[in-house]
Structures are given as C-alpha cells and as structure tokens.
Design a protein around this motif. Structure first.
Motif, PDB file in Angstrom:
ATOM      1  N   PRO A 142       0.807  -1.225   0.000  1.00 44.26           N
ATOM      2  CA  PRO A 142       0.000   0.000   0.000  1.00 44.26           C
ATOM      3  C   PRO A 142       0.841   1.277   0.000  1.00 44.26           C
ATOM      4  CG  PRO A 142      -0.851  -1.569   1.598  1.00 44.26           C
ATOM      5  CD  PRO A 142       0.443  -2.140   1.094  1.00 44.26           C
ATOM      6  N   ARG A 143       1.983   1.214   0.686  1.00 45.06           N
ATOM      7  CA  ARG A 143       2.855   2.395   0.757  1.00 45.06           C
ATOM      8  C   ARG A 143       3.277   2.850  -0.640  1.00 45.06           C
ATOM      9  NH1 ARG A 143       8.581   2.250   1.559  1.00 45.06           N
ATOM     10  NH2 ARG A 143       8.331   0.006   1.804  1.00 45.06           N
ATOM     11  N   ILE A 144       3.649   1.915  -1.490  1.00 40.11           N
ATOM     12  CA  ILE A 144       4.074   2.247  -2.851  1.00 40.11           C
ATOM     13  C   ILE A 144       2.907   2.798  -3.656  1.00 40.11           C
ATOM     14  CG2 ILE A 144       4.998   1.279  -4.997  1.00 40.11           C
ATOM     15  CD1 ILE A 144       6.518  -0.754  -3.295  1.00 40.11           C
ATOM     16  N   CYS A 145       1.751   2.154  -3.523  1.00 39.87           N
ATOM     17  CA  CYS A 145       0.564   2.590  -4.266  1.00 39.87           C
ATOM     18  C   CYS A 145       0.198   4.035  -3.929  1.00 39.87           C
ATOM     19  CB  CYS A 145      -0.617   1.674  -3.960  1.00 39.87           C
ATOM     20  SG  CYS A 145      -0.416  -0.036  -4.496  1.00 39.87           S
ATOM     21  N   ILE A 146       0.194   4.358  -2.634  1.00 42.53           N
ATOM     22  CA  ILE A 146      -0.270   5.683  -2.228  1.00 42.53           C
ATOM     23  C   ILE A 146       0.757   6.756  -2.576  1.00 42.53           C
ATOM     24  CG2 ILE A 146      -0.867   7.091  -0.216  1.00 42.53           C
ATOM     25  CD1 ILE A 146      -2.321   4.733   0.923  1.00 42.53           C
ATOM     26  N   VAL A 147       2.040   6.450  -2.517  1.00 44.24           N
ATOM     27  CA  VAL A 147       3.057   7.420  -2.926  1.00 44.24           C
ATOM     28  C   VAL A 147       2.888   7.774  -4.401  1.00 44.24           C
ATOM     29  CG1 VAL A 147       5.522   7.708  -3.375  1.00 44.24           C
ATOM     30  CG2 VAL A 147       4.767   6.871  -1.158  1.00 44.24           C
ATOM     31  N   ILE A 148       2.640   6.781  -5.236  1.00 41.69           N
ATOM     32  CA  ILE A 148       2.417   7.035  -6.664  1.00 41.69           C
ATOM     33  C   ILE A 148       1.170   7.901  -6.857  1.00 41.69           C
ATOM     34  CG2 ILE A 148       1.827   5.948  -8.865  1.00 41.69           C
ATOM     35  CD1 ILE A 148       3.581   3.587  -8.040  1.00 41.69           C
ATOM     36  N   CYS A 149       0.133   7.595  -6.089  1.00 40.67           N
ATOM     37  CA  CYS A 149      -1.090   8.403  -6.160  1.00 40.67           C
ATOM     38  C   CYS A 149      -0.812   9.857  -5.800  1.00 40.67           C
ATOM     39  CB  CYS A 149      -2.149   7.831  -5.220  1.00 40.67           C
ATOM     40  SG  CYS A 149      -2.885   6.272  -5.756  1.00 40.67           S
ATOM     41  N   GLU A 150      -0.068  10.072  -4.726  1.00 39.29           N
ATOM     42  CA  GLU A 150       0.215  11.437  -4.273  1.00 39.29           C
ATOM     43  C   GLU A 150       1.048  12.212  -5.294  1.00 39.29           C
ATOM     44  OE1 GLU A 150      -0.730  13.204  -1.760  1.00 39.29           O
ATOM     45  OE2 GLU A 150      -1.800  11.726  -0.550  1.00 39.29           O
ATOM     46  N   LEU A 151       2.050  11.553  -5.868  1.00 41.28           N
ATOM     47  CA  LEU A 151       2.902  12.233  -6.843  1.00 41.28           C
ATOM     48  C   LEU A 151       2.124  12.595  -8.102  1.00 41.28           C
ATOM     49  CD1 LEU A 151       6.216  10.153  -6.515  1.00 41.28           C
ATOM     50  CD2 LEU A 151       5.752  12.446  -5.619  1.00 41.28           C
ATOM     51  N   GLY A 152       1.290  11.667  -8.579  1.00 41.79           N
ATOM     52  CA  GLY A 152       0.480  11.961  -9.753  1.00 41.79           C
ATOM     53  C   GLY A 152      -0.505  13.079  -9.499  1.00 41.79           C
ATOM     54  N   TRP A 153      -1.109  13.046  -8.295  1.00 41.77           N
ATOM     55  CA  TRP A 153      -2.039  14.111  -7.933  1.00 41.77           C
ATOM     56  C   TRP A 153      -1.332  15.462  -7.914  1.00 41.77           C
ATOM     57  CZ3 TRP A 153      -2.494  17.848  -4.253  1.00 41.77           C
ATOM     58  CH2 TRP A 153      -3.756  18.418  -4.090  1.00 41.77           C
ATOM     59  N   THR A 154      -0.104  15.503  -7.406  1.00 42.93           N
ATOM     60  CA  THR A 154       0.662  16.750  -7.328  1.00 42.93           C
ATOM     61  C   THR A 154       0.911  17.333  -8.716  1.00 42.93           C
ATOM     62  OG1 THR A 154       1.763  16.014  -5.302  1.00 42.93           O
ATOM     63  CG2 THR A 154       2.826  17.777  -6.550  1.00 42.93           C
ATOM     64  N   VAL A 155       1.355  16.485  -9.643  1.00 42.80           N
ATOM     65  CA  VAL A 155       1.679  16.939 -11.003  1.00 42.80           C
ATOM     66  C   VAL A 155       0.471  17.592 -11.667  1.00 42.80           C
ATOM     67  CG1 VAL A 155       2.289  16.150 -13.315  1.00 42.80           C
ATOM     68  CG2 VAL A 155       3.558  15.287 -11.339  1.00 42.80           C
ATOM     69  N   PHE A 156      -0.682  16.948 -11.567  1.00 39.68           N
ATOM     70  CA  PHE A 156      -1.837  17.457 -12.302  1.00 39.68           C
ATOM     71  C   PHE A 156      -2.600  18.541 -11.534  1.00 39.68           C
ATOM     72  CE2 PHE A 156      -0.925  13.442 -14.414  1.00 39.68           C
ATOM     73  CZ  PHE A 156      -0.831  13.908 -15.722  1.00 39.68           C
ATOM     74  N   THR A 157      -2.302  18.706 -10.250  1.00 42.00           N
ATOM     75  CA  THR A 157      -2.796  19.891  -9.544  1.00 42.00           C
ATOM     76  C   THR A 157      -2.057  21.123 -10.057  1.00 42.00           C
ATOM     77  OG1 THR A 157      -3.380  18.652  -7.563  1.00 42.00           O
ATOM     78  CG2 THR A 157      -3.011  21.003  -7.293  1.00 42.00           C
ATOM     79  N   PHE A 158      -0.743  20.990 -10.233  1.00 41.57           N
ATOM     80  CA  PHE A 158       0.030  22.074 -10.860  1.00 41.57           C
ATOM     81  C   PHE A 158      -0.503  22.370 -12.262  1.00 41.57           C
ATOM     82  CE2 PHE A 158       3.804  21.036  -7.989  1.00 41.57           C
ATOM     83  CZ  PHE A 158       3.695  22.214  -7.269  1.00 41.57           C
ATOM     84  N   ALA A 159      -0.833  21.323 -13.000  1.00 41.35           N
ATOM     85  CA  ALA A 159      -1.305  21.500 -14.373  1.00 41.35           C
ATOM     86  C   ALA A 159      -2.584  22.334 -14.411  1.00 41.35           C
ATOM     87  CB  ALA A 159      -1.528  20.141 -15.032  1.00 41.35           C
ATOM     88  N   GLN A 160      -3.470  22.146 -13.428  1.00 38.34           N
ATOM     89  CA  GLN A 160      -4.718  22.914 -13.425  1.00 38.34           C
ATOM     90  C   GLN A 160      -4.459  24.409 -13.264  1.00 38.34           C
ATOM     91  OE1 GLN A 160      -8.233  20.607 -11.405  1.00 38.34           O
ATOM     92  NE2 GLN A 160      -6.331  19.999 -10.403  1.00 38.34           N
ATOM     93  N   ALA A 161      -3.357  24.748 -12.601  1.00 31.82           N
ATOM     94  CA  ALA A 161      -3.024  26.165 -12.450  1.00 31.82           C
ATOM     95  C   ALA A 161      -2.714  26.805 -13.794  1.00 31.82           C
ATOM     96  CB  ALA A 161      -1.839  26.326 -11.505  1.00 31.82           C
ATOM     97  N   GLY A 162      -2.288  25.980 -14.762  1.00 33.76           N
ATOM     98  CA  GLY A 162      -1.940  26.516 -16.074  1.00 33.76           C
ATOM     99  C   GLY A 162      -2.999  26.329 -17.134  1.00 33.76           C
TER     100      GLY A 162
END
Length: 535
Positions: A142-162
């Motif tokens: 689960p630790r690996i799964c959730i880290v990947i989720c968090e990183l992907g969420w971060t990238v596309f949260t930045f994308a929404q700003a643009g």
C-alpha cells in the motif's frame, strides 16, 4: 458457515500468543478508566505492549491518512463535499468550487453546464479505478501505491493552475481523479487490517473529518490568496491556489513513504518491531479477521457475488452517497446572493459544521458499539428535514441557509465504513473488493446523476435535485435496516453452525438434532421472505 470463510480465517491459536508474559492490566483510577473509555472503551484493559502498539499505529497510519485525506481529496463539488474521496485532496476537493466562484469561470469562459462536466470528468476516472486500486494494493505494498497516487495528484494539480480552457480542465481533472482514486479504499482497508472493533470507529471518524477540515481550510485559504496574491506575477488568485496546493502535497508523499506501515504480515516500517508485528497478527486473529493472502480467483468472485453483503452494502452506499449532494450547491446559491469572499467563508463554516457532526456520529458509534442507528438517526434528523426545506424553497434566505447547514450535518461516512469492515471481516480479499465496489459504484452513479437532477441551468432552486435527495435518503435508510437484519441472521446461523460442529465432536446424535433445527430455521426464514415478497 461456508468453507471459504473457514479456510480464510486465521485461528487465534495459530498465531503465537506473544502477550504471554506481558504485564496484566493494572488497577487504575476511575478518572483513568473514564478518559480511556472516551478514547477506546477497552484502553484500560490492554497490556502496556498493546497500548504502545496502538500509539505507534496512530502515529504512523493516522498521520499519513489524515494528511493525505486533507491534501488529496480533490476538487469534487461545488462545496467539495461528497461522502468519501484527502489536507491536499480535500483542500483541492473544495478548490474547484472556490476557484469557480473566484475568477476561473470568467478566465476560462465557462458556459452552461461545463462546470458540471468538470466534476463529471473527475468522478468518472475516480469511479473506474476504485476496484483496480484495491486489487493492486493486495499485490503491491500500500505504501508504494499511495506514494504514486500522491505524486500523480501533485503533477496534475500544478497543471490545473496553467489551464487555459474548459477542455484542458476536463483532461486535468480526469487525471487528478485517476491518481486520487486509490487513496480512500486503500486507507479504509488498511485501517481495518490493523485496528480492532473498539478502536476503528474513532480512527475512521478522525481520518474522515480531517477531509472536511481541508475543505474548510480551502475556503479560508482561497479568500486569503485572493486578497493577497490575486494579480501577483500576472496570475489570478485561483491559479495561485492550485500552485500552493501542489506544493503542499509533496511532503505528504514523503511522509507516506517513511511512515505508512503496509499490512501486519508484511510491514517493514522502521518503528514496528517483530514483536509488534506478531502482536498485531494476534489481535487480528482474536477479532476473527482473515489473513491477507492476495489470492483473487473464481471462488472469491462466487463468494462475493453470491452473498447478500456485496449487493446490499453497495446499494445502500450508492443511495446514501447520493443523498449527501445537497450541500454541494450551497456556494452556487450564495454566489447569487452575497459577495465572493463571504461565499467562501459561509461554505467554510458549513464544512466545519460537517467536521464536528461527522466526528460526533462516529464517536457516538464507537462509545455505544452500535452502527446502524448511528447511520439512520442522523439521516432522519438532518438530511431528511434539510432536503425537505430546500424542496419547499421558502422565501426567506435564513430558512434556506439553515437548511443547507442542516444537510451539512448528515454525513455518517465514518460509521458506514466502520460497519462495512465489520460485516466483511471473514475474508480479507472480499472486504477489500466490497469496500472499493461501494465507493466505485457510488461515484459511477454520481458521474451522471448531477447532470440529470442538478443541472446548473436550474440552479439555485434545483427543482429536480432536492426532491431526489429525499428519495435517496429514504432508500438508504431502508437498505441499512435490511443489511442489519441480514447480518444478524447470518451471525445467528454461524453461531448455530459452530455449536453443531462442537457437538459433532462430543455427541454425534445431538449434532444431528441441532442440524435439523438449523435447517428448520433456515426454511422458516425463506418462507417468511417469500411471503413478504408476495405481499
């Protein structure tokens, strides 16, 4: 009792009783017992080693779960509120609503129902990944799964700003939902794998209400950003909100990597010792929780779809989840009545009310040991009257605002997930898939229902939406009562089967008589159900 359950459940005797040799619970003062009961009803009865383990779990799992829930519970609705989705996710869950009323509508030239379509894009991706997420988490830590989720969420949260158009927001929100989708079902399953019945309700409540704290923070944060950063470096305030939230989510991914303990049987967390791990497995066995094998086969599918549990719990959660929609449209109503900053503050206060009430329902359920009436009761005294007032749509603003605050108190998600973990304790894989199915099917229906019953063009009165909320609430209450009846009947049948098995070993003739009585009881149940169906 079915054979699958017998083979999947870990015997308490099979796990080394590492509690042997530990200090017996000592006599404690009345005050200590009272404080302990408020937190965990059996806290004063635990050995020092078990209390230390629970503190470690609170330090590890709860920190990761609450931070992720606050920061990853993404931009979901007008008020960001649905029964389940994380300070980054939840802050961002409210960000779409706050951004929409803070300049995004004008900057991106959002027309008609495009805002609803943005919600739908998120919801569709969130729904389709619920079951696959838990399947992956049964095979991958689960630790690996959730880290990947968090990183992907971060990238596309930045994308929404643009983003420069509605079409880009559709794509970015779809990807945000895709990466966020795995967080909640994995965390719910993980909490149920570590904590006991007396501990789980309050932890789920704490975890879940932090999401509403994130949504409330989002409103105040947006108000502050709009006042101080709007126009800074040529960027409007709503874009700064996405930038700041993206920066906030990266530390969450780091904390998950170092703190989340995976499952009891395979954890490698630095703060969990071998004795802690064995004690955790012993605790799970004592609670009749089955071992996590990761085996996903045809027998599991037959067991899950051949049981009432999957069907009734999923239907119950679909109706309950959709009954929580009313308060999402609070900010839409306020946008036409008050100034922008006032709108954000009102919706933030509504989120705080939800946070307090949701924790209160979960806390009460944990204190009393009851689940069903802590689901039905709040729906009867908050959601039903609140939705009824909004359906009538009185002329006074005060009555409408009071109704929106009333439906904000109708979230009983913490109790619902606690109950789902209990009902499905016999098979870990079934528990994981049922939990993800409940959430996934709810979001699947919620991906199109708002377009049908809450189209933006009919706001803020929404003549089809609020009456539908009443129907959803009544259906959720009826299905909760049905699930309670079926679960209690199942427990009685399992107890009778266990007694018959014990008698078989001691006196075969008594066992035959017991089996005959059990068959008669099942026949009687079937006859009554058949008669009620005809009626």
């Amino acid at each position: 009792m079915d054979d699958d359950k017998k083979t999947a459940t870990v015997s308490a005797d099979a796990v080394p009783d590492i509690a042997v040799g530990h200090q017996e619970p000592q006599n404690v003062s009345f005050w200590t017992k009272l404080v302990s009961h408020i937190w965990d009803s059996d806290q004063h009865l635990k050995s020092p080693e078990e209390r230390a383990l629970v503190r470690k779990l609170d330090f590890g799992i709860l920190i990761c779960a609450t931070l992720g829930w606050v920061f990853t519970k993404d931009q979901r609705g007008t008020n960001g509120k649905l029964p389940l989705t994380t300070i980054s996710a939840d802050i961002d869950q409210g960000n779409l609503a706050n951004a929409y009323v803070s300049g995004m509508k004008e900057d991106l030239n959002i027309q008609g129902n495009e805002y609803t379509y943005m919600q739908m894009c998120y919801t569709i991706s969130f729904a389709i990944m619920q079951i696959p997420a838990n399947i992956i988490a049964l095979k991958v830590r689960p630790r690996i799964c959730i880290v990947i989720c968090e990183l992907g969420w971060t990238v596309f949260t930045f994308a929404q700003a643009g983003a420069t158009s509605s079409s880009q927001m559709y794509a970015f929100r779809f990807l945000v939902g895709l990466f966020e989708s795995g967080f909640s079902p994995i965390i719910i399953f993980l909490l149920g794998s570590w904590y006991t019945k007396t501990e789980l309700a309050k932890r789920v409540a704490i975890w879940h209400v932090t999401g509403f704290f994130g949504q409330a923070t989002s409103g105040f944060l947006q108000a502050g950003i709009y006042a101080s950063l709007d126009g800074h470096l040529g960027l409007p305030g709503w874009r700064w909100l996405y930038i700041i939230c993206g920066c906030m989510s990266l530390p969450v991914a780091i904390s998950v990597w170092f703190l989340l303990p995976d499952y009891p049987h395979n954890t490698k967390a630095w703060y969990i010792t071998e004795d802690d791990r064995r004690l955790a497995m012993h605790r799970a066995a004592k609670q009749n929780k089955s071992e996590i094998t990761g085996v996903l086969d045809l027998n599991l599918v037959k067991r899950m779809f051949g049981s009432w549990r999957w069907w009734v719990l999923c239907l119950m959660y679909i109706f309950y989840g959709n009954s929580c929609q009313s308060n999402q449209y609070f900010s839409i109503y306020l946008k036409r009545r008050v100034q922008r900053v006032t709108t954000q503050r009102y919706t933030s206060f509504a989120n705080l009310v939800t946070m307090v009430s949701d924790f209160g329902w979960g806390f009460g359920s944990g204190m009393t040991g009851n689940r069903v009436w802590w689901i039905i009761g709040p729906l009867l005294i908050t959601t039903l009257p609140g939705a009824s007032i909004l359906t009538a749509w009185p002329g006074e603003d005060a009555a409408r605002v009071a109704a929106f605050f009333l439906v904000a108190c109708g979230y009983v998600t913490a109790v619902t997930w606690r109950w789902a973990n209990e009902v499905n304790s016999g098979n870990a894989e079934e528990r994981a898939l049922t939990i993800s199915s409940m959430n996934g099917l709810f979001y699947a229906t919620n991906s199109f229902l708002p377009i049908l019953i809450f189209p933006q063009t009919t706001g803020p009165r929404f003549p089809r939406g609020f009456p539908s909320i009443i129907a959803f609430t009544v259906a959720a209450i009826a299905l909760t009562l049905l699930a309670d009846f079926l679960h209690k009947r199942q427990l009685r049948q399992e107890a009778a089967a266990s007694t018959a098995s014990e008698l078989q070993e001691s006196d075969p003739q008594d066992a035959v008589a017991m089996d005959t009585d059990l068959d008669k009881g099942k026949a009687g149940d079937a006859s009554r159900l058949s008669t009620s169906s005809i009626v």
